[in-house]
Design a protein around this motif. Sequence first.
Motif, short mmCIF file in Angstrom:
data_model
loop_
_atom_site.label_atom_id
_atom_site.label_comp_id
_atom_site.label_asym_id
_atom_site.label_seq_id
_atom_site.Cartn_x
_atom_site.Cartn_y
_atom_site.Cartn_z
N LEU A 244 0.83 -1.20 0.00
CA LEU A 244 0.00 0.00 0.00
C LEU A 244 0.88 1.26 0.00
O LEU A 244 0.65 2.19 -0.79
N LEU A 245 1.88 1.29 0.87
CA LEU A 245 2.77 2.46 0.92
C LEU A 245 3.54 2.62 -0.38
O LEU A 245 3.72 3.76 -0.87
N LEU A 246 3.99 1.51 -0.96
CA LEU A 246 4.69 1.59 -2.24
C LEU A 246 3.76 2.13 -3.33
O LEU A 246 4.18 2.91 -4.19
N GLY A 247 2.49 1.75 -3.27
CA GLY A 247 1.52 2.26 -4.22
C GLY A 247 1.32 3.76 -4.08
O GLY A 247 1.26 4.50 -5.07
N VAL A 248 1.22 4.22 -2.84
CA VAL A 248 1.06 5.66 -2.58
C VAL A 248 2.28 6.42 -3.08
O VAL A 248 2.16 7.49 -3.71
N ILE A 249 3.46 5.89 -2.81
CA ILE A 249 4.70 6.55 -3.27
C ILE A 249 4.71 6.63 -4.79
O ILE A 249 5.08 7.66 -5.37
N SER A 250 4.29 5.55 -5.46
CA SER A 250 4.24 5.55 -6.92
C SER A 250 3.27 6.62 -7.43
O SER A 250 3.54 7.29 -8.44
N LEU A 251 2.15 6.80 -6.75
CA LEU A 251 1.20 7.85 -7.14
C LEU A 251 1.83 9.23 -7.01
O LEU A 251 1.65 10.08 -7.88
N TYR A 252 2.56 9.45 -5.91
CA TYR A 252 3.25 10.73 -5.73
C TYR A 252 4.26 10.98 -6.85
O TYR A 252 4.50 12.12 -7.23
N LYS A 253 4.82 9.87 -7.36
CA LYS A 253 5.80 9.99 -8.45
C LYS A 253 5.12 10.08 -9.82
O LYS A 253 5.79 10.19 -10.84
N GLY A 254 3.80 9.98 -9.84
CA GLY A 254 3.06 10.05 -11.10
C GLY A 254 3.09 8.77 -11.90
O GLY A 254 2.82 8.76 -13.10
N LYS A 255 3.39 7.66 -11.23
CA LYS A 255 3.48 6.36 -11.91
C LYS A 255 2.24 5.53 -11.58
O LYS A 255 2.25 4.67 -10.71
N GLN A 256 1.15 5.81 -12.30
CA GLN A 256 -0.13 5.19 -12.00
C GLN A 256 -0.12 3.67 -12.21
O GLN A 256 -0.68 2.92 -11.39
N ALA A 257 0.52 3.21 -13.26
CA ALA A 257 0.55 1.77 -13.55
C ALA A 257 1.29 1.02 -12.45
O ALA A 257 0.86 -0.05 -11.99
#
Length: 198
Positions: free
Chosen positions: A168-181
């Motif tokens: 979940l945290l890795l997913g949130v970090i990816s969203l912050y980085k603009g990496k939706q996939a």
Amino acid sequence: KFQLIDMGFYHTGYSRQIIKDKCRRNLAILEERIGERGEQPEDYPYLTDVYMGLEDYEMAVRYARLTLQEESGLVGMRAKAHRRLIDGLMALGRDTQEREQAIDAAMQDMPEIPEFLWDKGHILFERKQYAAAERFLREALASREKSNRQQEECMTNVMEAQLPQIYLLLGVISLYKGKQAEAFESFLHALEVYPYDD
């Protein structure tokens, strides 16, 4: 006529009251023994567990620290003491710096145990240091995959329970980085390992 069916059982654990009753009983036994021969270093891990179960976190932290001051002790016992110390400080609401010092000490003492990498990643995420948090979270996952015999013997690994949170945290970090996939993939992993969360 009997028909075999696919059935699973899930043990939800003991109620808080039952755990506290057991801990009170164990504390009475320990206190009786200590009264007869005085407090010994071998008592520290058991006192840590008892006080943690009784939610007396100040005492749990005290005895976890005493356990860790002893040079001897089984690997699993030291790993458990680190876990109790970190969890106790968290329960007491201690500041991030004190908690991070305990986590860093655990990682230095037992670098082979992935759960402390998770703790480090989690606390860095709390501080919004997302790049550093991601590195430790991914290291925790990689370390889990490579778990060696020593880790298996420790019996304190909380990684399995924390896997959904890590993803979940890795997913949130990816969203912050603009990496939706990439975020979607992490969220999917979280659901795969624990599909019961709302």
